[in-house]
Design an enzyme around this catalytic site. Structure first.
Site, PDB file in Angstrom:
ATOM      1  N   CYS A 199       0.848  -1.194   0.000  1.00 17.79           N
ATOM      2  CA  CYS A 199       0.000   0.000   0.000  1.00 17.79           C
ATOM      3  C   CYS A 199       0.886   1.247   0.000  1.00 17.79           C
ATOM      4  O   CYS A 199       2.020   1.215   0.481  1.00 17.79           O
ATOM      5  CB  CYS A 199      -0.893  -0.028   1.247  1.00 17.79           C
ATOM      6  N   SER A 201       0.793   3.738   1.875  1.00 16.95           N
ATOM      7  CA  SER A 201       1.198   4.166   3.221  1.00 16.95           C
ATOM      8  C   SER A 201       2.476   3.467   3.680  1.00 16.95           C
ATOM      9  O   SER A 201       3.261   4.039   4.441  1.00 16.95           O
ATOM     10  CB  SER A 201       0.084   3.902   4.231  1.00 16.95           C
ATOM     11  N   HIS A 228       5.080   5.521   2.273  1.00 18.47           N
ATOM     12  CA  HIS A 228       5.264   6.780   3.007  1.00 18.47           C
ATOM     13  C   HIS A 228       6.263   6.597   4.154  1.00 18.47           C
ATOM     14  O   HIS A 228       6.996   7.514   4.489  1.00 18.47           O
ATOM     15  CB  HIS A 228       3.919   7.280   3.557  1.00 18.47           C
ATOM     16  N   HIS A 265       0.603  -3.868   6.153  1.00 19.52           N
ATOM     17  CA  HIS A 265      -0.585  -3.776   7.013  1.00 19.52           C
ATOM     18  C   HIS A 265      -1.835  -4.245   6.283  1.00 19.52           C
ATOM     19  O   HIS A 265      -2.937  -4.073   6.793  1.00 19.52           O
ATOM     20  CB  HIS A 265      -0.764  -2.327   7.492  1.00 19.52           C
ATOM     21  N   CYS A 275      -6.824  -3.295   4.012  1.00 17.79           N
ATOM     22  CA  CYS A 275      -6.648  -1.838   3.875  1.00 17.79           C
ATOM     23  C   CYS A 275      -7.348  -1.285   2.645  1.00 17.79           C
ATOM     24  O   CYS A 275      -8.441  -0.774   2.731  1.00 17.79           O
ATOM     25  CB  CYS A 275      -5.173  -1.423   3.865  1.00 17.79           C
TER      26      CYS A 275
HETATM   27  N1  COD Z   1      -3.991  14.936  -9.445  1.00 15.30           N
HETATM   28  C1  COD Z   1      -4.687  13.806  -9.786  1.00 15.30           C
HETATM   29  N2  COD Z   1      -4.221  12.550  -9.523  1.00 15.30           N
HETATM   30  C2  COD Z   1      -3.026  12.438  -8.919  1.00 15.30           C
HETATM   31  C3  COD Z   1      -2.257  13.568  -8.550  1.00 15.30           C
HETATM   32  C4  COD Z   1      -2.785  14.861  -8.846  1.00 15.30           C
HETATM   33  N3  COD Z   1      -2.118  15.985  -8.528  1.00 15.30           N
HETATM   34  N4  COD Z   1      -1.111  13.135  -7.961  1.00 15.30           N
HETATM   35  C5  COD Z   1      -1.178  11.792  -7.962  1.00 15.30           C
HETATM   36  N5  COD Z   1      -2.326  11.357  -8.532  1.00 15.30           N
HETATM   37  C6  COD Z   1      -2.803   9.989  -8.722  1.00 15.30           C
HETATM   38  C7  COD Z   1      -1.702   8.997  -9.065  1.00 15.30           C
HETATM   39  O1  COD Z   1      -1.427   8.996 -10.461  1.00 15.30           O
HETATM   40  C8  COD Z   1      -2.317   7.670  -8.594  1.00 15.30           C
HETATM   41  O2  COD Z   1      -3.048   7.028  -9.609  1.00 15.30           O
HETATM   42  C9  COD Z   1      -3.282   8.094  -7.469  1.00 15.30           C
HETATM   43  O3  COD Z   1      -3.335   9.513  -7.497  1.00 15.30           O
HETATM   44  C10 COD Z   1      -2.805   7.643  -6.078  1.00 15.30           C
HETATM   45  O4  COD Z   1      -2.769   6.262  -6.030  1.00 15.30           O
HETATM   46  P1  COD Z   1      -1.684   5.391  -5.218  1.00 15.30           P
HETATM   47  O5  COD Z   1      -1.676   4.045  -5.866  1.00 15.30           O
HETATM   48  O6  COD Z   1      -0.438   6.152  -5.081  1.00 15.30           O
HETATM   49  O7  COD Z   1      -2.274   5.303  -3.763  1.00 15.30           O
HETATM   50  P2  COD Z   1      -3.316   4.337  -3.026  1.00 15.30           P
HETATM   51  O8  COD Z   1      -4.578   4.286  -3.819  1.00 15.30           O
HETATM   52  O9  COD Z   1      -2.677   3.037  -2.657  1.00 15.30           O
HETATM   53  O10 COD Z   1      -3.525   5.113  -1.623  1.00 15.30           O
HETATM   54  C11 COD Z   1      -3.928   6.397  -1.609  1.00 15.30           C
HETATM   55  C12 COD Z   1      -4.118   6.976  -0.164  1.00 15.30           C
HETATM   56  C13 COD Z   1      -4.598   8.361  -0.426  1.00 15.30           C
HETATM   57  C14 COD Z   1      -5.173   6.213   0.622  1.00 15.30           C
HETATM   58  C15 COD Z   1      -2.839   6.906   0.702  1.00 15.30           C
HETATM   59  O11 COD Z   1      -1.759   7.304  -0.008  1.00 15.30           O
HETATM   60  C16 COD Z   1      -2.947   7.788   1.946  1.00 15.30           C
HETATM   61  O12 COD Z   1      -2.937   8.999   1.911  1.00 15.30           O
HETATM   62  N6  COD Z   1      -3.020   7.116   3.099  1.00 15.30           N
HETATM   63  C17 COD Z   1      -3.149   7.731   4.376  1.00 15.30           C
HETATM   64  C18 COD Z   1      -4.557   7.645   4.853  1.00 15.30           C
HETATM   65  C19 COD Z   1      -4.950   6.312   5.393  1.00 15.30           C
HETATM   66  O13 COD Z   1      -6.105   5.931   5.365  1.00 15.30           O
HETATM   67  N7  COD Z   1      -4.022   5.552   5.934  1.00 15.30           N
HETATM   68  C20 COD Z   1      -4.303   4.312   6.550  1.00 15.30           C
HETATM   69  C21 COD Z   1      -3.570   3.153   5.975  1.00 15.30           C
HETATM   70  S1  COD Z   1      -3.405   3.214   4.279  1.00 15.30           S
HETATM   71 ZN    ZN Z   2      -2.857   0.993   3.562  1.00 17.03          ZN
END
Ligand code: COD
Ligand code: ZN
Length: 375
Positions: free
Chosen positions: A47, A49, A52, A68, A175
């Site tokens: 994931c 996170s 991060h 996780h 998750c």
């Molecule tokens: N505009 C539009 N799209 C964008 C931009 C932008 N400026 N920047 C990036 N993106 C797109 C990327 O191309 C990608 O497709 C997408 O956004 C993000 O996807 P991933 O694969 O990086 O992330 P995910 O889906 O695995 O997770 C996203 C979260 C937002 C949930 C995660 O990163 C996060 O913030 N987690 C903390 C919150 C949480 O619930 N944590 C608990 C455990 S995860």
């Molecule tokens: Zn997660």
């Protein structure tokens, strides 16, 4: 030969320093103490996170075993554990459910006060760790730590699921899927016939799309700067997709024109200040609901004009889709087994724990949605 009560030596991916690759190590996993459960991990997703932590924007105590989002089988239990037994299929929960605190007792709360995401102790509830590597204690991540063949969790951080569950798929319930799906069906409470917009089409964003669709939304607009994500988004239910880079106007103005003054439900699933603001502005000012799913790194602040809310908008946020882990995850798994939704479109790569660094590279390059590591 039973392993119960003994230290288990197994393989794990250890993060010794930020911005360094994971190192595959032999670790020692101590037996579970009272009210703890030792789990043989079968499958775990990667994931954002976790990344991060690797890149230092979600600071944790190192060295640590991350991961996780997983599913496994109970190997042994500590004294006093009643909710699971050896052989049960389970999902570890990064958001625990103690069922005793004020939050757990409230029907709408899911961030149990015993969660370690905010406490950041990187241990189990008793303040110690069960992992040792090269003679050093290794920290736990979010009380789950799943990038390992065996882990130990507190009983409050694990839930039994149906014995017929395919673990290499339902690990996503730990998750990504649950977070996104719940944000739509439980937090926003998307209504039939509504219009939704989802900012960010990663594994969590696509799960929001799946939730919007299953709640009966008639129009679901996906927003991403990576157009390679659009085909998959449409496969799971997006009716159209747009790339902010294709427009000169701010994206919320584009959406206002497309939807006659704003959508019913908007979701930010990226974790950026600018898109959090854009998502809020994209929902209708009188009745729109905006849900924040992503968290900007390093606790950056968002500044908004209160007038944006005064006309009637609702601004919400949630972790784990607002679901109570031990109550709700088994029901979601049953819904999956009963074919209410699919998880396959989210799984783009399947690999082994040894290939964890390649899995993270794939996430960073935008090539994967979810990579599942099997043990
Ligand atoms: N505009 C539009 N799209 C964008 C931009 C932008 N400026 N920047 C990036 N993106 C797109 C990327 O191309 C990608 O497709 C997408 O956004 C993000 O996807 P991933 O694969 O990086 O992330 P995910 O889906 O695995 O997770 C996203 C979260 C937002 C949930 C995660 O990163 C996060 O913030 N987690 C903390 C919150 C949480 O619930 N944590 C608990 C455990 S995860
Ligand atoms: Zn997660």
């Amino acid at each position: 030969m039973t392993t119960a009560g003994k230290v288990i030596k197994c393989k794990a991916a250890v993060l010794w320093e930020v911005n360094k690759p994971f190192s595959i190590e032999e670790v020692e996993v101590a037996p579970p103490k009272a009210k703890e459960v030792r789990i043989k991990i079968v499958a775990t997703g990667i994931c954002r996170s976790d990344d991060h932590v690797v890149v230092g924007t979600l600071p944790q105590r190192l060295p640590i075993i991350l991961g996780h989002e997983a599913a496994g089988i109970v190997e042994s239990i500590g004294e006093g554990v009643t909710s699971v037994k050896p052989g049960d299929k389970v999902i570890p929960l990064f958001t625990p459910q103690c069922k005793e605190c004020k939050v757990c007792k409230h029907p709408n709360g899911n961030t149990c006060i015993k969660n370690d995401l905010t406490a950041g102790r990187c241990t189990l509830q008793d303040g110690t760790t069960r992992f040792t590597c090269r003679g050093k204690p290794i920290h736990h991540f979010a009380a789950t730590s799943t990038f390992t063949e065996y882990t130990v969790t507190d009983e409050i951080s694990v839930v039994k699921i149906d014995s017929s569950s395919p673990l290499e798929k339902v690990c996503l319930m730990g998750c990504g899927f649950t977070t996104g799906y719940g944000s739509a069906v439980k937090v926003a409470k998307v209504t039939p016939g509504s219009t939704c917009v989802v900012f960010g089409l990663g594994g969590v964003g696509l799960s929001v799309v799946i939730g919007c669709k299953s709640a009966g939304a008639s129009r679901i607009i996906g927003v991403d700067i990576n157009k390679d994500k659009f085909a998959k988004a449409k496969e799971v239910g997006a009716t159209e997709c747009i790339n902010p880079l294709d427009y000169k106007k701010p994206i919320h103005d584009v959406l206002a024109e497309m939807t006659d003054d704003g959508v019913d439900f908007s979701f930010e699933v990226i974790g950026r200040i600018d898109t959090i603001t854009a998502a809020l502005l994209s929902c209708n000012k009188a009745y729109g609901v905006c849900v924040i799913v992503g968290v900007p790194p390093n606790a950056q602040n968002v500044s908004i004009n209160p007038m944006l809310l005064l006309n009637g908008r609702t601004w919400k946020g949630a972790v784990f889709g607002g679901f109570k882990g031990r109550d709700d995850v088994p029901k979601l798994v049953s819904d999956f087994i009963n074919k209410k939704f699919k998880l396959d479109p989210l799984i783009t790569h399947v690999s082994s724990l040894d290939k964890i660094n390649e899995g993270f590279e794939m996430l960073r390059s935008g090539k994967s949605i979810r990579t599942i590591l099997t043990m």
